[in-house]
Every structure is written in C-alpha cells, then in structure tokens.
Write a protein that holds these residues in place. Structure first.
Motif, PDB file in Angstrom:
ATOM      1  N   ARG A 124      39.786  34.266  44.004  1.00 16.88           N
ATOM      2  CA  ARG A 124      39.625  33.746  42.636  1.00 16.88           C
ATOM      3  C   ARG A 124      38.440  34.418  41.947  1.00 16.88           C
ATOM      4  O   ARG A 124      38.512  34.760  40.760  1.00 16.88           O
ATOM      5  CB  ARG A 124      39.435  32.232  42.660  1.00 16.88           C
ATOM      6  CG  ARG A 124      40.719  31.488  42.907  1.00 16.88           C
ATOM      7  CD  ARG A 124      40.533  29.999  42.845  1.00 16.88           C
ATOM      8  NE  ARG A 124      41.822  29.340  43.050  1.00 16.88           N
ATOM      9  CZ  ARG A 124      41.948  28.121  43.476  1.00 16.88           C
ATOM     10  NH1 ARG A 124      40.889  27.384  43.710  1.00 16.88           N
ATOM     11  NH2 ARG A 124      43.145  27.594  43.639  1.00 16.88           N
ATOM     12  N   LEU A 127      39.507  37.844  41.004  1.00 17.74           N
ATOM     13  CA  LEU A 127      40.381  37.798  39.821  1.00 17.74           C
ATOM     14  C   LEU A 127      39.567  37.583  38.550  1.00 17.74           C
ATOM     15  O   LEU A 127      39.833  38.205  37.509  1.00 17.74           O
ATOM     16  CB  LEU A 127      41.426  36.682  39.968  1.00 17.74           C
ATOM     17  CG  LEU A 127      42.597  36.988  40.894  1.00 17.74           C
ATOM     18  CD1 LEU A 127      43.458  35.744  41.057  1.00 17.74           C
ATOM     19  CD2 LEU A 127      43.428  38.132  40.358  1.00 17.74           C
ATOM     20  N   THR A 128      38.567  36.699  38.625  1.00 12.84           N
ATOM     21  CA  THR A 128      37.719  36.443  37.463  1.00 12.84           C
ATOM     22  C   THR A 128      36.971  37.723  37.074  1.00 12.84           C
ATOM     23  O   THR A 128      36.896  38.068  35.885  1.00 12.84           O
ATOM     24  CB  THR A 128      36.713  35.321  37.781  1.00 12.84           C
ATOM     25  OG1 THR A 128      37.436  34.159  38.185  1.00 12.84           O
ATOM     26  CG2 THR A 128      35.850  34.994  36.585  1.00 12.84           C
ATOM     27  N   ARG A 130      37.855  40.801  37.749  1.00 12.13           N
ATOM     28  CA  ARG A 130      38.828  41.761  37.228  1.00 12.13           C
ATOM     29  C   ARG A 130      39.209  41.426  35.791  1.00 12.13           C
ATOM     30  O   ARG A 130      39.346  42.325  34.956  1.00 12.13           O
ATOM     31  CB  ARG A 130      40.078  41.806  38.102  1.00 12.13           C
ATOM     32  CG  ARG A 130      39.873  42.572  39.379  1.00 12.13           C
ATOM     33  CD  ARG A 130      41.141  42.698  40.145  1.00 12.13           C
ATOM     34  NE  ARG A 130      40.933  43.418  41.388  1.00 12.13           N
ATOM     35  CZ  ARG A 130      41.900  43.752  42.204  1.00 12.13           C
ATOM     36  NH1 ARG A 130      43.155  43.427  41.904  1.00 12.13           N
ATOM     37  NH2 ARG A 130      41.651  44.402  43.309  1.00 12.13           N
ATOM     38  N   ALA A 131      39.397  40.135  35.518  1.00 12.21           N
ATOM     39  CA  ALA A 131      39.743  39.729  34.154  1.00 12.21           C
ATOM     40  C   ALA A 131      38.603  40.103  33.207  1.00 12.21           C
ATOM     41  O   ALA A 131      38.844  40.594  32.093  1.00 12.21           O
ATOM     42  CB  ALA A 131      40.018  38.232  34.098  1.00 12.21           C
ATOM     43  N   ILE A 134      38.766  43.830  32.759  1.00 14.04           N
ATOM     44  CA  ILE A 134      39.884  44.195  31.886  1.00 14.04           C
ATOM     45  C   ILE A 134      39.528  43.914  30.433  1.00 14.04           C
ATOM     46  O   ILE A 134      39.792  44.718  29.544  1.00 14.04           O
ATOM     47  CB  ILE A 134      41.171  43.441  32.310  1.00 14.04           C
ATOM     48  CG1 ILE A 134      41.688  44.023  33.629  1.00 14.04           C
ATOM     49  CG2 ILE A 134      42.238  43.520  31.238  1.00 14.04           C
ATOM     50  CD1 ILE A 134      42.815  43.237  34.260  1.00 14.04           C
ATOM     51  N   GLY A 135      38.894  42.784  30.185  1.00 13.45           N
ATOM     52  CA  GLY A 135      38.472  42.453  28.819  1.00 13.45           C
ATOM     53  C   GLY A 135      37.500  43.491  28.283  1.00 13.45           C
ATOM     54  O   GLY A 135      37.615  43.955  27.139  1.00 13.45           O
ATOM     55  N   GLU A 138      39.381  46.672  27.605  1.00  6.01           N
ATOM     56  CA  GLU A 138      40.202  46.568  26.382  1.00  6.01           C
ATOM     57  C   GLU A 138      39.319  46.691  25.139  1.00  6.01           C
ATOM     58  O   GLU A 138      39.700  47.342  24.158  1.00  6.01           O
ATOM     59  CB  GLU A 138      40.969  45.243  26.375  1.00  6.01           C
ATOM     60  CG  GLU A 138      42.142  45.241  27.343  1.00  6.01           C
ATOM     61  CD  GLU A 138      42.837  43.903  27.420  1.00  6.01           C
ATOM     62  OE1 GLU A 138      42.289  42.884  26.921  1.00  6.01           O
ATOM     63  OE2 GLU A 138      43.954  43.866  27.974  1.00  6.01           O
TER      64      GLU A 138
END
Length: 175
Positions: A124, A127-128, A130-131, A134-135, A138
């Motif tokens: 988890r 994933l946090t 990575r998110a 990714i943000g 972007e």
C-alpha cells in the motif's frame, strides 16, 4: 468438546469411586456389627447352650460369606473403575496432544497473517508512492507540453522570419 467430555468422565468415575468407597465402608460397618453379634452370640452360648450356639455359628458363617461376596464384588467394581480411569486418562492425554498441535497450527497461522499484513502495508505504501510519482510526472508532462507548444509557436515565427529574410536576400528578377 474434548475437555468437557474428559471432565464429565472424570466426574462420573469420581462419583462411581466414591460410591464404591461408601459401599466398602458400609460392608466394614456390617462386618463389625457381625463381629459384635458373634461375640454376643458367644456370650449367649454360655447362657443358652450348645443348640443356640450352633445356630448362631451357622448364621455368622452365612453372614461372613455374604460379606466376602460383597467384598469380592467391590474389588471387581474397583478394577472396572481403575480401567475406566486409565482409559479417561489416556483420552485426556490424547486430547492434550491434539490441543498442543492445534495451538502450534494457530500460532503458525497468526505468524503468517502478521507477515501478510506487513506485506500488504508495504504494498500500500508503495502504491501511494507510485501514485504520488505518477501525479508529479503528469504535472511535469503537462508543463513540458505547454513548453513544447510555446516552442512550436516560436518555431513557426522563426520559420516565417527566416523565409522573409531569404526572400529579401535573394536577388530580385527584373522584369
């Protein structure tokens, strides 16, 4: 369930054992009473004569034989109770061993679950992260696209000016 059965069997055996002890004590009291009657009979023999003595001896012999029968029966009952106690003890030991195995299995399962919980926590967190990455990527991509558009506009302007400068630099044909 095994523990309840074990406790129930132990309670039954204890009750049966207590009953056997009560019967033994009752038989002992009866034997003492017979001995007392026998002694009384001996006293009566002196008073009433030999005929009464013979009958009293017969009665006492019958009573003693009956008491022996009761004692034999009680010994048999005690042996049966001992076998039952041994059986219940063996069952209880088997149940204890099974309980130990189950406790070990439970501890292993709890350890596995703790490991799985740690793995889930780490996943988890990853994933946090990575998110978040990714943000950020972007946003950077949006910035780059905006800069790219600016560069495209600048290129277009430069191309236009370069063409104009070429036209001006080319010799003009006279008509």
């Amino acid at each position: 369930a095994g523990r309840a059965t074990e406790e129930r069997l132990v309670a039954e055996l204890a009750a049966a054992h207590a009953d056997g002890e009560k019967r033994t004590r009752a038989a002992q009291r009866e034997a003492e009473a017979m001995r007392a009657r026998y002694e009384e009979t001996l006293l009566q023999e002196e008073e009433y004569g030999e005929a009464a003595t013979v009958q009293a001896v017969r009665d006492m012999a019958t009573s003693i034989e009956a008491e022996r029968d009761v004692q034999r029966q009680m010994r048999g009952d005690a042996a049966v109770l001992r076998r039952k106690i041994e059986s219940v003890t063996a069952e209880a030991e088997h149940a204890r061993q099974q309980l130990g195995v189950r406790e070990e299995q439970l501890a292993a399962a709890q350890h596995e679950r703790a490991e799985a919980d740690r793995t889930i926590h780490l996943l988890r967190r990853e994933l946090t992260e990575r998110a978040a990455n990714i943000g950020a990527l972007e946003r950077r991509m949006t910035e780059i696209k905006a800069a790219n558009k600016e560069l495209e506009k600048f290129k277009y302007v430069l191309d236009y000016k370069l063409r104009e400068m070429r036209r001006e630099a080319e010799p003009k044909e006279e008509a």
